[in-house]
Scaffold this active site. Structure first.
Site, mmCIF file in Angstrom:
data_model
loop_
_atom_site.group_PDB
_atom_site.id
_atom_site.type_symbol
_atom_site.label_atom_id
_atom_site.label_comp_id
_atom_site.label_asym_id
_atom_site.label_seq_id
_atom_site.Cartn_x
_atom_site.Cartn_y
_atom_site.Cartn_z
ATOM 1 N N PRO A 11 0.787 -1.227 0.000
ATOM 2 C CG PRO A 11 -0.107 -1.085 2.135
ATOM 3 C CD PRO A 11 0.536 -2.052 1.192
ATOM 4 C CG ASN A 12 -0.306 4.311 1.278
ATOM 5 O OD1 ASN A 12 -1.282 4.790 0.722
ATOM 6 N ND2 ASN A 12 -0.368 3.801 2.505
ATOM 7 N NE ARG A 19 3.953 6.522 1.818
ATOM 8 C CZ ARG A 19 4.175 5.295 2.221
ATOM 9 N NH1 ARG A 19 4.665 4.399 1.389
ATOM 10 N NH2 ARG A 19 3.914 4.945 3.448
ATOM 11 C CE1 TYR A 24 8.775 4.848 3.377
ATOM 12 C CE2 TYR A 24 7.268 6.718 3.334
ATOM 13 C CZ TYR A 24 7.706 5.543 3.914
ATOM 14 O OH TYR A 24 7.077 5.058 5.027
ATOM 15 C CG ASN A 75 8.214 -2.179 0.533
ATOM 16 O OD1 ASN A 75 7.719 -2.331 1.644
ATOM 17 N ND2 ASN A 75 8.755 -1.034 0.149
ATOM 18 C CB ALA A 78 1.278 0.165 6.258
ATOM 19 C CD GLU A 99 10.429 -7.804 6.075
ATOM 20 O OE1 GLU A 99 10.707 -8.910 6.602
ATOM 21 O OE2 GLU A 99 10.002 -6.839 6.726
ATOM 22 C CG HIS A 101 10.959 -2.581 4.744
ATOM 23 N ND1 HIS A 101 9.587 -2.520 4.657
ATOM 24 C CD2 HIS A 101 11.252 -3.760 5.356
ATOM 25 C CE1 HIS A 101 9.074 -3.616 5.194
ATOM 26 N NE2 HIS A 101 10.063 -4.393 5.622
ATOM 27 N NE ARG A 108 10.167 5.759 8.859
ATOM 28 C CZ ARG A 108 9.164 5.635 7.984
ATOM 29 N NH1 ARG A 108 9.206 4.670 7.088
ATOM 30 N NH2 ARG A 108 8.145 6.472 8.012
HETATM 31 C C1 DQA Z 1 8.111 0.852 4.043
HETATM 32 C C2 DQA Z 1 8.173 1.084 5.547
HETATM 33 C C3 DQA Z 1 6.821 0.897 6.191
HETATM 34 O O1 DQA Z 1 6.897 1.114 7.593
HETATM 35 C C4 DQA Z 1 5.823 1.901 5.607
HETATM 36 O O2 DQA Z 1 4.542 1.669 6.143
HETATM 37 C C5 DQA Z 1 5.809 1.886 4.128
HETATM 38 C C6 DQA Z 1 7.052 1.722 3.376
HETATM 39 C C7 DQA Z 1 9.458 1.177 3.341
HETATM 40 O O3 DQA Z 1 9.612 0.762 2.201
HETATM 41 O O4 DQA Z 1 10.306 1.858 3.917
HETATM 42 O O5 DQA Z 1 4.766 2.135 3.514
HETATM 43 O O6 DQA Z 1 7.824 -0.525 3.795
#
Ligand code: DQA
Length: 148
Positions: A11-12, A19, A24, A75, A78, A99, A101, A108
């Site tokens: 998501p997002n 964003r 990011y 990835n 959230a 995994e 990120h 964080r």
């Molecule tokens: C994320 C880190 C997560 O905590 C966050 O909710 C994201 C992006 C990252 O790529 O740094 O949406 O997965």
């Protein structure tokens, strides 16, 4: 036969570029995907890349991956911190999964420190921006080719 790898964005991540760029980065998801496709070509693997804001959609794609892909780069965004369903889907298909990120989740807010999926993946790459995906892809290909 060319190894086929599934890359999943949660998501997002469709909003990357706009964003929270301080966290990011400024690369769009399209830029990241183009770079990954170029890397895949040099590594000699084929990529299918998908993004969804919906947990069930991600679960469905993971469940359908069995027999179609040799591994997954994910990835979960959230959902990393909330989703037992995504964790169970990864455990169910038992495909080597990395995994990734963009940000270093351990540096964080404390709610980002726990990953439900960390225990069912080969490993986690966190904090290298778009390079986390590139490193994750390379690590997965080497893992698969080593026959682990
Ligand atoms: C994320 C880190 C997560 O905590 C966050 O909710 C994201 C992006 C990252 O790529 O740094 O949406 O997965």
């Amino acid at each position: 036969m060319t190894e086929h790898i599934l890359v999943l964005h949660g998501p997002n991540l469709n909003l990357l570029g706009r964003r929270e760029p301080g966290i990011y980065g400024v690369q769009t998801l399209e830029n990241i995907n183009q770079q990954l496709q170029a890397d895949a070509q040099s590594l000699g693997v084929e990529l299918t890349i998908r993004q969804s804001n919906h947990e069930g959609q991600l679960v469905d794609w993971i469940g359908a991956a069995l027999g179609q892909y040799v591994g997954i780069v994910i990835n979960a965004a959230a959902y990393t911190h909330t989703s037992v369903a995504i964790r169970d889907a990864i455990a169910a298909v038992d495909l080597p999964t990395v995994e990734v990120h963009l940000s270093n989740i351990h540096k964080r807010e404390s709610f980002r420190h726990h990953s439900y999926i960390a225990a069912v993946v080969i490993g986690q790459i966190s904090g290298f921006g778009a390079n986390s995906y590139r490193l994750g892809l390379r690590a997965l290909v080497e893992h698969v080719r080593a026959g682990n």
